[in-house]
Enzyme design. Structure first.
Site, PDB file in Angstrom:
ATOM      1  N   GLY A  84       0.827  -1.189   0.000  1.00 54.45           N
ATOM      2  CA  GLY A  84       0.000   0.000   0.000  1.00 54.45           C
ATOM      3  C   GLY A  84       0.867   1.247   0.000  1.00 54.45           C
ATOM      4  O   GLY A  84       2.084   1.185   0.171  1.00 54.45           O
ATOM      5  N   ASP A 100       2.147   5.246  -1.461  1.00 55.43           N
ATOM      6  CA  ASP A 100       2.608   5.919  -2.668  1.00 55.43           C
ATOM      7  C   ASP A 100       4.101   5.665  -2.875  1.00 55.43           C
ATOM      8  O   ASP A 100       4.561   4.541  -2.727  1.00 55.43           O
ATOM      9  CB  ASP A 100       2.278   7.413  -2.573  1.00 55.43           C
ATOM     10  CG  ASP A 100       2.103   8.077  -3.928  1.00 55.43           C
ATOM     11  OD1 ASP A 100       3.116   8.220  -4.640  1.00 55.43           O
ATOM     12  OD2 ASP A 100       0.974   8.457  -4.277  1.00 55.43           O
ATOM     13  N   THR A 132       8.222   6.111  -2.100  1.00 51.75           N
ATOM     14  CA  THR A 132       9.188   6.427  -1.059  1.00 51.75           C
ATOM     15  C   THR A 132      10.587   6.066  -1.534  1.00 51.75           C
ATOM     16  O   THR A 132      10.769   5.445  -2.586  1.00 51.75           O
ATOM     17  CB  THR A 132       8.861   5.722   0.272  1.00 51.75           C
ATOM     18  OG1 THR A 132       9.599   6.352   1.335  1.00 51.75           O
ATOM     19  CG2 THR A 132       9.198   4.238   0.231  1.00 51.75           C
ATOM     20  N   TYR A 133      11.552   6.476  -0.749  1.00 51.63           N
ATOM     21  CA  TYR A 133      12.974   6.238  -1.054  1.00 51.63           C
ATOM     22  C   TYR A 133      13.578   5.319  -0.011  1.00 51.63           C
ATOM     23  O   TYR A 133      13.254   5.406   1.175  1.00 51.63           O
ATOM     24  CB  TYR A 133      13.723   7.575  -1.053  1.00 51.63           C
ATOM     25  CG  TYR A 133      15.221   7.436  -0.904  1.00 51.63           C
ATOM     26  CD1 TYR A 133      16.018   7.026  -1.977  1.00 51.63           C
ATOM     27  CD2 TYR A 133      15.845   7.691   0.316  1.00 51.63           C
ATOM     28  CE1 TYR A 133      17.390   6.878  -1.830  1.00 51.63           C
ATOM     29  CE2 TYR A 133      17.217   7.554   0.469  1.00 51.63           C
ATOM     30  CZ  TYR A 133      17.979   7.145  -0.609  1.00 51.63           C
ATOM     31  OH  TYR A 133      19.334   6.993  -0.466  1.00 51.63           O
ATOM     32  N   HIS A 134      14.459   4.426  -0.458  1.00 49.91           N
ATOM     33  CA  HIS A 134      15.286   3.623   0.443  1.00 49.91           C
ATOM     34  C   HIS A 134      16.743   3.806   0.042  1.00 49.91           C
ATOM     35  O   HIS A 134      17.060   3.883  -1.156  1.00 49.91           O
ATOM     36  CB  HIS A 134      14.941   2.136   0.350  1.00 49.91           C
ATOM     37  CG  HIS A 134      13.522   1.810   0.677  1.00 49.91           C
ATOM     38  ND1 HIS A 134      12.932   2.173   1.862  1.00 49.91           N
ATOM     39  CD2 HIS A 134      12.571   1.150  -0.035  1.00 49.91           C
ATOM     40  CE1 HIS A 134      11.681   1.752   1.875  1.00 49.91           C
ATOM     41  NE2 HIS A 134      11.437   1.136   0.735  1.00 49.91           N
ATOM     42  N   ALA A 169       8.521   5.957   7.140  1.00 49.20           N
ATOM     43  CA  ALA A 169       7.436   5.594   6.224  1.00 49.20           C
ATOM     44  C   ALA A 169       6.999   4.161   6.504  1.00 49.20           C
ATOM     45  O   ALA A 169       7.819   3.308   6.858  1.00 49.20           O
ATOM     46  CB  ALA A 169       7.902   5.728   4.781  1.00 49.20           C
ATOM     47  N   GLY A 192       4.487   1.015   4.817  1.00 51.64           N
ATOM     48  CA  GLY A 192       3.647   0.486   3.746  1.00 51.64           C
ATOM     49  C   GLY A 192       3.678  -1.025   3.815  1.00 51.64           C
ATOM     50  O   GLY A 192       4.756  -1.622   3.821  1.00 51.64           O
ATOM     51  N   CYS A 245       5.683   9.849  -0.297  1.00 51.85           N
ATOM     52  CA  CYS A 245       4.367   9.328   0.102  1.00 51.85           C
ATOM     53  C   CYS A 245       3.223  10.159  -0.473  1.00 51.85           C
ATOM     54  O   CYS A 245       2.106  10.147   0.049  1.00 51.85           O
ATOM     55  CB  CYS A 245       4.253   9.234   1.618  1.00 51.85           C
ATOM     56  SG  CYS A 245       5.546   8.198   2.355  1.00 51.85           S
TER      57      CYS A 245
END
Length: 221
Positions: free
Chosen positions: A81, A83, A85-87, A152, A154, A183
């Site tokens: 779920g 939007d 994001t960055y890792h 974040a 998800g 997000c």
């Protein structure tokens, strides 16, 4: 069933996603067939990568394919779920693969549990964090114009088995968030423990604290 903690350290996103999916499918199969299984809490970091969830919008990624290459990052469309994001290095990612029914949890309660564990870890460093109404994740000064996200969240759930999870900014290079609307937000900032405290944070220590908080929360159910 027991819950074990695993550390994959720095691992390419595609490999972590493949391993997660394999363990997730195995747990679902074991649950459906009355077989023994292990719940897992996985820690890792990733090389620079962006992930776009099922409800994500392409225009929240502000770079094209060639521009992504110039910053050494990749983009994945994934089945969680949320939007975009960055890792990246310096960010602690946690992927719990759990049978929620074993802990008496619904999905909403589970997300709340993840948030609470991170809030407690932040508090252990003297950083006051909390929630933002109508948004997931963990925020600082969420009810002000200075709202900024430090973690974040998800997840994906099927048959009350979870995968994906949370990403806590520890020593993260926050410049990589400037290439997206994190997000889906265009008016909120991002931060990290390092940014808030003005010093580098020991990642092993954060893993230990987060693992302890997650296990304590699960076992209290």
């Amino acid at each position: 069933m027991k819950t074990i903690t695993t550390d994959w350290e720095l691992i390419p996103y595609s490999e972590a996603w493949s391993r997660q999916t394999e363990w997730f499918d195995a747990l679902v199969h074991a649950k459906q067939n009355g077989e023994s299984y292990e719940n897992r809490i996985i820690f890792c970091e990733h090389p620079h990568v962006y992930t776009l969830g099922r409800s994500g919008k392409e225009n929240n990624m502000l770079l094209g394919e060639e521009q992504l290459k110039t910053i050494g990052a990749t983009l994945y469309h994934i089945d969680r779920g949320g939007d975009i994001t960055y890792h990246g290095p310096g960010q602690l990612v946690c992927y719990p693969i759990l049978n929620l029914e074993e802990f008496g949890l619904g999905l909403k309660e589970y997300v709340h549990l993840l948030e609470e564990a991170v809030i407690r870890v932040c508090a252990s460093y003297g950083v006051v964090a909390g929630r933002l109404e109508k948004a997931t994740g963990v925020w600082l000064e969420g009810d002000t114009s200075r709202a900024r996200k430090i973690c974040a969240i998800g997840v994906r759930s099927s048959h009350y088995v979870t995968m994906h999870g949370l990403a806590l900014n520890v020593n993260t290079d926050l410049r990589y968030f400037s290439y997206i609307h994190p997000c889906g937000f265009i008016d909120k900032g991002v931060t990290s423990l390092q940014q808030e405290l003005g010093r580098s944070i020991d990642m092993a220590e954060v893993k230990e604290r987060l693992g302890r908080e997650l296990l304590a929360a699960l076992l209290s159910k």
